[in-house]
Design an enzyme around this catalytic site. Structure first.
Site, PDB file in Angstrom:
ATOM      1  N   ASP A 245      85.730 -40.159  69.142  1.00 35.41           N
ATOM      2  CA  ASP A 245      85.132 -39.796  67.844  1.00 35.41           C
ATOM      3  C   ASP A 245      84.952 -38.278  67.793  1.00 35.41           C
ATOM      4  OD1 ASP A 245      83.760 -39.978  65.268  1.00 35.41           O
ATOM      5  OD2 ASP A 245      83.379 -42.062  65.810  1.00 35.41           O
ATOM      6  N   ASP A 268      89.143 -34.733  67.553  1.00 29.99           N
ATOM      7  CA  ASP A 268      89.482 -34.982  66.149  1.00 29.99           C
ATOM      8  C   ASP A 268      90.931 -35.482  66.157  1.00 29.99           C
ATOM      9  OD1 ASP A 268      90.481 -34.705  63.541  1.00 29.99           O
ATOM     10  OD2 ASP A 268      89.021 -33.132  63.078  1.00 29.99           O
ATOM     11  N   ALA A 295      89.543 -44.964  63.022  1.00 30.63           N
ATOM     12  CA  ALA A 295      88.920 -43.807  62.363  1.00 30.63           C
ATOM     13  C   ALA A 295      89.441 -43.694  60.929  1.00 30.63           C
ATOM     14  CB  ALA A 295      89.239 -42.529  63.134  1.00 30.63           C
ATOM     15  N   GLY A 296      88.527 -43.483  60.005  1.00 29.11           N
ATOM     16  CA  GLY A 296      88.955 -43.370  58.610  1.00 29.11           C
ATOM     17  C   GLY A 296      87.866 -42.744  57.770  1.00 29.11           C
ATOM     18  N   ALA A 304      93.091 -37.352  38.670  1.00 30.57           N
ATOM     19  CA  ALA A 304      93.059 -36.197  37.763  1.00 30.57           C
ATOM     20  C   ALA A 304      91.990 -35.179  38.183  1.00 30.57           C
ATOM     21  CB  ALA A 304      92.816 -36.670  36.328  1.00 30.57           C
ATOM     22  N   ASN A 305      90.943 -35.660  38.838  1.00 27.86           N
ATOM     23  CA  ASN A 305      89.840 -34.768  39.236  1.00 27.86           C
ATOM     24  C   ASN A 305      89.822 -34.450  40.730  1.00 27.86           C
ATOM     25  OD1 ASN A 305      88.645 -34.640  36.634  1.00 27.86           O
ATOM     26  ND2 ASN A 305      87.851 -36.710  36.936  1.00 27.86           N
ATOM     27  N   TYR A 359      92.870 -42.802  49.268  1.00 30.12           N
ATOM     28  CA  TYR A 359      92.502 -43.802  50.275  1.00 30.12           C
ATOM     29  C   TYR A 359      93.467 -44.996  50.213  1.00 30.12           C
ATOM     30  CZ  TYR A 359      89.405 -47.092  52.778  1.00 30.12           C
ATOM     31  OH  TYR A 359      88.868 -48.012  53.665  1.00 30.12           O
ATOM     32  N   LYS A 363      95.998 -46.353  53.110  1.00 33.26           N
ATOM     33  CA  LYS A 363      95.829 -47.695  53.686  1.00 33.26           C
ATOM     34  C   LYS A 363      97.046 -48.580  53.401  1.00 33.26           C
ATOM     35  CE  LYS A 363      91.793 -47.005  55.544  1.00 33.26           C
ATOM     36  NZ  LYS A 363      91.627 -47.042  56.996  1.00 33.26           N
ATOM     37  N   THR A 394      78.586 -51.626  56.244  1.00 35.29           N
ATOM     38  CA  THR A 394      78.523 -50.483  57.166  1.00 35.29           C
ATOM     39  C   THR A 394      77.922 -49.281  56.422  1.00 35.29           C
ATOM     40  OG1 THR A 394      80.642 -49.515  56.529  1.00 35.29           O
ATOM     41  CG2 THR A 394      80.707 -51.152  58.291  1.00 35.29           C
TER      42      THR A 394
END
Ligand code: NAD
Length: 453
Positions: A245, A268, A295-296, A304-305, A359, A363, A394
Site C-alpha cells: 500500500d 505506489d 488497489a483502486g 464534461a467536467n 472508473y 474496470k 467499505t
C-alpha cells in the site's frame, strides 16, 4: 411489474434476509436431479458424498420430487415448521437438447422450491451454448442460464442464491473447486453468476483447511477495506501475504501484516520502479503464486467536467499499473506454475456509471485483460480471473450520500450491500488449487445487482 415498481416495493420493505457466511457450516440435504444423459451427475454425487451432504434424488421410476421429499421428511411449507429443509437444489441439465426436455427442469424445481432453507443454494449445471453444433441444443443450454437468473430473483428475499455452472466437455474433473465454493456459505453475496469450468492441465482435490499453505500472495491496496479482507482470507487459507500500500497507509498496513504474519511493502503501484521492485522481491520468494490487483481509486465527475489528471490517475492506478506489473512478472517467469492473477473490476465497469467514465473504463479494461490473457496463460498453468463487486460496505461506499447509499444497497435481489469478506471469499476461491479449471471468469459479487445485469 416493471423493474422500477419492483425497486420501489423493495425499498419500502423491511429487513433483508440475514445472510449466513463462511463461519456457518453448510450441512444438510441436497436434492440432486437431472435431464436426460447428464454429464456431471457422477461428479456431483461424489462431491456431496465426500463433503458430508446427504443426497435426495428422485426415484427414476416415478420421478416424483414430492414423493422423494416426503420420504426424506423434507418440509415444504413454513420456515418454522418442524423437520428438515433442503440446503440446495442441484440440477444437471447438460444433456438437455430439446425444448420439450426443458420441462424436466420445471418438474425438478417447481415442487421443491418451497422446501429450500434460508441461505440455501440453487445450482444448474449446463454446457457452453456456443460450443454446441445443434441450434436447438444451444438454445436449451442457454435457456438454463435464464432459468437460474430468474430463480435468483425469485428467491433472494430468503437469502437463497442461484447460479449456473457451465462445464465444458471434458472438464467434469474440475468441479471440486467451484462446488466447494458454491455449496457453502462463502458464496453468500455471489448471485446469478455463470461459472465457466474449462479443462485444465492439472487438477487438484479441494483441501478444506489451509488450501493455500506454501503459497506466496501479493495483495495491492491491502491496508484497509476489501484489500485487508483479501489479505486476511488468503492468510486464513494458509498463504504467506505480501501486502502493498502507499506511504500514508503505512501504519495500518504494518499493523495488519504483523497480525497476519505477512510482509508490508510500502510502494505506489504507479511508480516507475515498482514493477522492478516487485520482480526482485518475487525472485527472493521463489516466485509469486497469487497476485491480487486490488488497489483502486475513484475520481468522480461527469466527463464534461472532469480534469484530465483525474482521468489519467484513475486509469493508471486501476488498470495501467496492474498490467505493467503483470508484464514484468510474467516475462521473467516470476509467477509460478499453478499461479493465479486476480483482478478487481466493478459492476460499474460492466454497466457504466454516470460520473464514473474514468472508473468504469478502467474496470472494463480489467475485464478485457482477463478475457484476453486467460487462454494465453493456460499452457503455463496460470489462471486469470476477476471479481466485479457491486455495492460493498467499505470506506469508499461510506462516503456516498445517505439516500444514494441506501438505494445502492437495496438494488439487488438480496436487498442489501455486501461485505468485504464476500469479495475476499470469491478471490480465495479463484486462488484455491482446486479451481484450476476456472480461468477467464469475471464473477460479480453483487447479490444480483439490477445494474448492468
Ligand atoms: P479503499 O479505498 O478502501 O481501498 C483501496 C486501497 O488501495 C487503499 O488502501 C489505497 O491506499 C490503495 N491504493 C490506492 N492507490 C494506490 C496506489 N497508487 N498504490 C498502492 N495502493 C494504492 O477501497 P475499497 O472499497 O476497499 O476497494 C478496493 C477495490 O475494490 C478497488 O479496486 C475498488 O475499485 C474495488 N471496488 C470496490 C467497490 C465497493 O463497493 N467498495 C465496488 C466495486 C469495486
Amino acid at each position: 411489474m416493471s423493474q422500477i415498481v419492483e425497486t420501489l416495493i423493495n425499498l419500502g420493505l423491511g429487513k433483508p434476509a440475514e445472510l449466513k457466511r463462511a463461519t456457518t457450516p453448510f450441512q444438510g440435504t441436497v436434492l440432486l436431479g437431472s435431464g436426460p444423459n447428464p454429464g456431471c451427475m457422477n461428479a456431483l454425487s461424489l462431491f456431496c458424498q465426500q463433503h458430508g451432504l446427504a443426497v435426495a434424488a428422485p426415484d427414476n421410476a416415478s420421478g416424483e420430487i414430492s414423493k422423494t421429499l416426503e420420504a426424506a421428511k423434507i418440509w415444504a411449507h413454513g420456515d418454522d415448521a418442524p423437520g428438515e429443509k433442503l440446503q440446495a437444489l442441484v440440477f444437471d441439465g447438460t444433456g438437455i437438447s430439446t425444448t420439450a426436455e426443458l420441462s424436466l427442469a420445471y418438474e425438478f424445481f417447481q415442487p421443491a422450491l418451497k422446501s429450500v432453507a434460508r441461505s440455501g443454494r440453487l445450482l444448474i449445471v449446463s454446457r457452453p451454448h456456443r460450443d454446441q453444433s445443434d441450434p436447438e441444443r444451444a438454445a436449451c443450454q442457454r435457456a438454463l442460464e435464464g432459468l437460474a437468473r430468474s430463480l435468483a430473483k425469485e428467491s433472494g428475499k430468503k437469502g437463497i442464491t442461484a447460479q449456473t455452472l457451465c462445464v465444458e466437455d471434458g472438464a467434469e474433473e474440475n468441479l471440486t473447486g467451484p462446488l466447494t465454493f458454491l455449496l457453502s456459505h462463502k458464496s453468500a453475496y455471489v448471485n446469478a453468476q455463470v461459472f465457466r469450468v474449462s479443462e485444465a492441465t492439472a487438477t487438484s482435490a479441494a483441501i478444506d483447511t489451509q488450501p493455500l499453505a506454501g503459497k506466496t500472495a501479493l495483495v495491492t491496496g491491502a491496508s484497509r477495506g476489501i484489500g485487508a479482507a483479501i489479505a486476511s482470507t488468503l492468510a486464513r487459507d494458509g498463504a504467506k501475504i505480501i501486502g502493498l500500500d502507499v506511504e500514508p497507509m503505512r501504519a495500518d498496513l504494518e499493523t495488519l501484516m504483523q497480525k497476519l504474519g505477512g510482509e508490508a511493502l510500502v510502494a505506489d503501484i504507479t511508480a516507475d520502479g515498482t514493477p522492478g521492485q516487485l520482480l526482485e522481491l518475487a525472485k527472493t520468494k521463489g516466485g509469486f503464486d497469487i497476485v491480487v490487483h486490488n488497489a483502486g481509486i475513484t475520481r468522480d465527475k461527469t466527463l464534461a467536467n472532469m480534469p484530465k489528471h483525474w482521468w489519467d490517475m484513475t486509469l493508471e492506478i486501476n488498470l495501467g499499473a496492474a498490467l505493467r506489473i503483470n508484464k514484468a512478472l510474467l516475462e521473467a517467469n516470476a509467477i509460478n506454475e499453478g499461479g493465479r492473477i486476480i483482478g478487481v473490476s466493478s459492476m460499474n465497469g460492466i454497466a457504466g456509471q454516470r460520473g464514473q467514465s474514468n472508473y468504469a473504463a478502467s474496470k472494463a479494461g480489467v475485464i478485457g485483460y482477463v478475457e484476453q490473457m486467460a487462454p494465453q496463460l493456460k499452457d503455463r498453468g496460470i489462471t486469470v480471473n476477476a471479481v466485479a463487486p457491486g455495492f460493498i460496505e467499505t470506506a469508499m461506499t461510506a462516503a456516498i450520500p445517505t439516500m444514494t447509499r441506501e438505494v445502492g444497497r437495496r438494488l439487488n435481489s438480496l436487498s442489501q450491500g455486501g461485505q468485504p469478506e464476500d469479495v475476499a471469499e470469491t478471490i480465495a476461491f479463484f486462488a484455491n488449487p482446486a479451481s484450476q479449471g476456472i480461468t477467464g471468469n469475471v464473477i460479480r459479487v453483487c447479490g444480483q445487482s439490477w445494474l448492468g445485469a
